[in-house]
Motif scaffolding. Structure first.
Motif, PDB file in Angstrom:
ATOM      1  N   GLY A  12      39.176  45.962  -2.695  1.00 16.99           N
ATOM      2  CA  GLY A  12      40.104  46.594  -3.632  1.00 16.99           C
ATOM      3  C   GLY A  12      41.269  45.683  -3.959  1.00 16.99           C
ATOM      4  N   SER A  13      41.801  45.021  -2.959  1.00 14.84           N
ATOM      5  CA  SER A  13      42.926  44.100  -3.177  1.00 14.84           C
ATOM      6  C   SER A  13      42.526  42.941  -4.077  1.00 14.84           C
ATOM      7  CB  SER A  13      43.435  43.553  -1.839  1.00 14.84           C
ATOM      8  OG  SER A  13      43.995  44.581  -1.071  1.00 14.84           O
ATOM      9  N   ARG A  14      41.331  42.405  -3.858  1.00 12.31           N
ATOM     10  CA  ARG A  14      40.856  41.304  -4.706  1.00 12.31           C
ATOM     11  C   ARG A  14      40.635  41.777  -6.139  1.00 12.31           C
ATOM     12  NH1 ARG A  14      37.555  40.076  -0.219  1.00 12.31           N
ATOM     13  NH2 ARG A  14      35.762  40.973  -1.305  1.00 12.31           N
ATOM     14  N   ALA A  15      40.109  42.983  -6.293  1.00 19.78           N
ATOM     15  CA  ALA A  15      39.865  43.523  -7.637  1.00 19.78           C
ATOM     16  C   ALA A  15      41.185  43.716  -8.377  1.00 19.78           C
ATOM     17  CB  ALA A  15      39.103  44.841  -7.542  1.00 19.78           C
ATOM     18  N   VAL A  16      42.172  44.276  -7.715  1.00 14.51           N
ATOM     19  CA  VAL A  16      43.481  44.503  -8.337  1.00 14.51           C
ATOM     20  C   VAL A  16      44.147  43.171  -8.674  1.00 14.51           C
ATOM     21  CG1 VAL A  16      45.818  45.403  -7.920  1.00 14.51           C
ATOM     22  CG2 VAL A  16      43.825  46.792  -7.322  1.00 14.51           C
ATOM     23  N   ALA A  17      43.964  42.170  -7.834  1.00 11.20           N
ATOM     24  CA  ALA A  17      44.568  40.859  -8.073  1.00 11.20           C
ATOM     25  C   ALA A  17      44.027  40.198  -9.341  1.00 11.20           C
ATOM     26  CB  ALA A  17      44.345  39.943  -6.876  1.00 11.20           C
ATOM     27  N   LYS A  18      42.834  40.599  -9.781  1.00 11.12           N
ATOM     28  CA  LYS A  18      42.247  40.022 -10.989  1.00 11.12           C
ATOM     29  C   LYS A  18      42.809  40.642 -12.268  1.00 11.12           C
ATOM     30  CE  LYS A  18      38.006  38.395  -8.919  1.00 11.12           C
ATOM     31  NZ  LYS A  18      36.554  38.346  -9.028  1.00 11.12           N
ATOM     32  N   LEU A  19      43.555  41.730 -12.143  1.00 14.67           N
ATOM     33  CA  LEU A  19      44.181  42.345 -13.316  1.00 14.67           C
ATOM     34  C   LEU A  19      45.392  41.525 -13.734  1.00 14.67           C
ATOM     35  CD1 LEU A  19      44.225  46.100 -12.183  1.00 14.67           C
ATOM     36  CD2 LEU A  19      42.541  44.964 -13.657  1.00 14.67           C
ATOM     37  N   SER A  20      45.780  41.675 -14.992  1.00 10.75           N
ATOM     38  CA  SER A  20      47.011  41.020 -15.437  1.00 10.75           C
ATOM     39  C   SER A  20      48.200  41.708 -14.760  1.00 10.75           C
ATOM     40  CB  SER A  20      47.157  41.123 -16.958  1.00 10.75           C
ATOM     41  OG  SER A  20      47.481  42.451 -17.331  1.00 10.75           O
ATOM     42  N   GLU A  21      49.321  41.042 -14.762  1.00  6.36           N
ATOM     43  CA  GLU A  21      50.525  41.614 -14.158  1.00  6.36           C
ATOM     44  C   GLU A  21      50.879  42.953 -14.822  1.00  6.36           C
ATOM     45  OE1 GLU A  21      55.231  40.522 -13.535  1.00  6.36           O
ATOM     46  OE2 GLU A  21      53.805  38.896 -13.847  1.00  6.36           O
ATOM     47  N   THR A  22      50.758  43.010 -16.129  1.00  5.51           N
ATOM     48  CA  THR A  22      51.071  44.240 -16.867  1.00  5.51           C
ATOM     49  C   THR A  22      50.105  45.350 -16.493  1.00  5.51           C
ATOM     50  OG1 THR A  22      51.958  42.939 -18.693  1.00  5.51           O
ATOM     51  CG2 THR A  22      51.389  45.225 -19.171  1.00  5.51           C
ATOM     52  N   GLU A  23      48.816  45.027 -16.401  1.00  2.04           N
ATOM     53  CA  GLU A  23      47.827  46.032 -16.011  1.00  2.04           C
ATOM     54  C   GLU A  23      48.102  46.553 -14.605  1.00  2.04           C
ATOM     55  OE1 GLU A  23      43.915  44.551 -18.526  1.00  2.04           O
ATOM     56  OE2 GLU A  23      44.392  43.574 -16.616  1.00  2.04           O
ATOM     57  N   ARG A  24      48.434  45.644 -13.687  1.00  4.39           N
ATOM     58  CA  ARG A  24      48.748  46.061 -12.312  1.00  4.39           C
ATOM     59  C   ARG A  24      49.947  46.992 -12.287  1.00  4.39           C
ATOM     60  NH1 ARG A  24      47.594  40.650 -11.062  1.00  4.39           N
ATOM     61  NH2 ARG A  24      49.793  40.137 -10.993  1.00  4.39           N
ATOM     62  N   GLU A  25      50.959  46.667 -13.076  1.00  6.01           N
ATOM     63  CA  GLU A  25      52.158  47.496 -13.104  1.00  6.01           C
ATOM     64  C   GLU A  25      51.848  48.888 -13.653  1.00  6.01           C
ATOM     65  OE1 GLU A  25      56.822  47.271 -14.504  1.00  6.01           O
ATOM     66  OE2 GLU A  25      55.476  45.632 -15.021  1.00  6.01           O
ATOM     67  N   ILE A  26      51.072  48.944 -14.718  1.00  5.73           N
ATOM     68  CA  ILE A  26      50.710  50.239 -15.306  1.00  5.73           C
ATOM     69  C   ILE A  26      49.893  51.073 -14.313  1.00  5.73           C
ATOM     70  CG2 ILE A  26      49.292  51.339 -17.086  1.00  5.73           C
ATOM     71  CD1 ILE A  26      50.237  49.031 -18.973  1.00  5.73           C
ATOM     72  N   ILE A  27      48.897  50.462 -13.703  1.00  8.56           N
ATOM     73  CA  ILE A  27      48.067  51.169 -12.714  1.00  8.56           C
ATOM     74  C   ILE A  27      48.935  51.683 -11.568  1.00  8.56           C
ATOM     75  CG2 ILE A  27      46.305  50.810 -10.918  1.00  8.56           C
ATOM     76  CD1 ILE A  27      44.982  51.089 -13.564  1.00  8.56           C
ATOM     77  N   SER A  28      49.815  50.842 -11.076  1.00  8.62           N
ATOM     78  CA  SER A  28      50.675  51.205  -9.963  1.00  8.62           C
ATOM     79  C   SER A  28      51.604  52.367 -10.320  1.00  8.62           C
ATOM     80  CB  SER A  28      51.494  49.991  -9.528  1.00  8.62           C
ATOM     81  OG  SER A  28      52.361  50.339  -8.486  1.00  8.62           O
ATOM     82  N   LEU A  29      52.240  52.262 -11.473  1.00 15.39           N
ATOM     83  CA  LEU A  29      53.167  53.325 -11.881  1.00 15.39           C
ATOM     84  C   LEU A  29      52.444  54.647 -12.114  1.00 15.39           C
ATOM     85  CD1 LEU A  29      55.466  51.323 -14.328  1.00 15.39           C
ATOM     86  CD2 LEU A  29      56.112  52.275 -12.098  1.00 15.39           C
ATOM     87  N   TYR A  30      51.248  54.569 -12.660  1.00 15.74           N
ATOM     88  CA  TYR A  30      50.502  55.782 -12.972  1.00 15.74           C
ATOM     89  C   TYR A  30      49.885  56.409 -11.718  1.00 15.74           C
ATOM     90  CZ  TYR A  30      47.380  58.986 -15.412  1.00 15.74           C
ATOM     91  OH  TYR A  30      46.736  60.102 -15.863  1.00 15.74           O
ATOM     92  N   LEU A  31      49.137  55.611 -10.972  1.00 11.40           N
ATOM     93  CA  LEU A  31      48.412  56.153  -9.831  1.00 11.40           C
ATOM     94  C   LEU A  31      49.284  56.393  -8.603  1.00 11.40           C
ATOM     95  CD1 LEU A  31      45.086  54.102 -10.005  1.00 11.40           C
ATOM     96  CD2 LEU A  31      45.521  56.430 -10.821  1.00 11.40           C
TER      97      LEU A  31
END
Length: 70
Positions: A12-31
């Motif tokens: 999961g950590s490796r998969a999330v690391a492949k997202l763009s910084e913006t995508e990671r931020e959106i996922i984090s804020l939402y989930l």
């Protein structure tokens, strides 16, 4: 020690690391932050439709990386 749990967390950590910084931020804020996409758009200073699109793309990338259904 739960090896299976550690392996899933690592994948999961490796998969999330492949997202763009913006995508990671959106996922984090939402989930994890519990924010609505409209609130994320306001906070990040971007149109709601952009947040919605990036969220969808990010989920698709995560599902593909983790071997889930698209």
């Amino acid at each position: 020690m739960d090896v299976g749990k550690d392996v899933r967390r690592s994948r999961g950590s490796r998969a999330v690391a492949k997202l763009s910084e913006t995508e990671r931020e959106i996922i984090s804020l939402y989930l994890f932050g519990g924010l609505k996409q409209t609130d994320i758009a306001r906070i990040m200073g971007m149109p709601y439709i952009k947040v919605r699109s990036l969220y969808g793309y990010a989920l698709k990338k995560l599902r593909k990386e983790l071997g889930g259904n698209e």
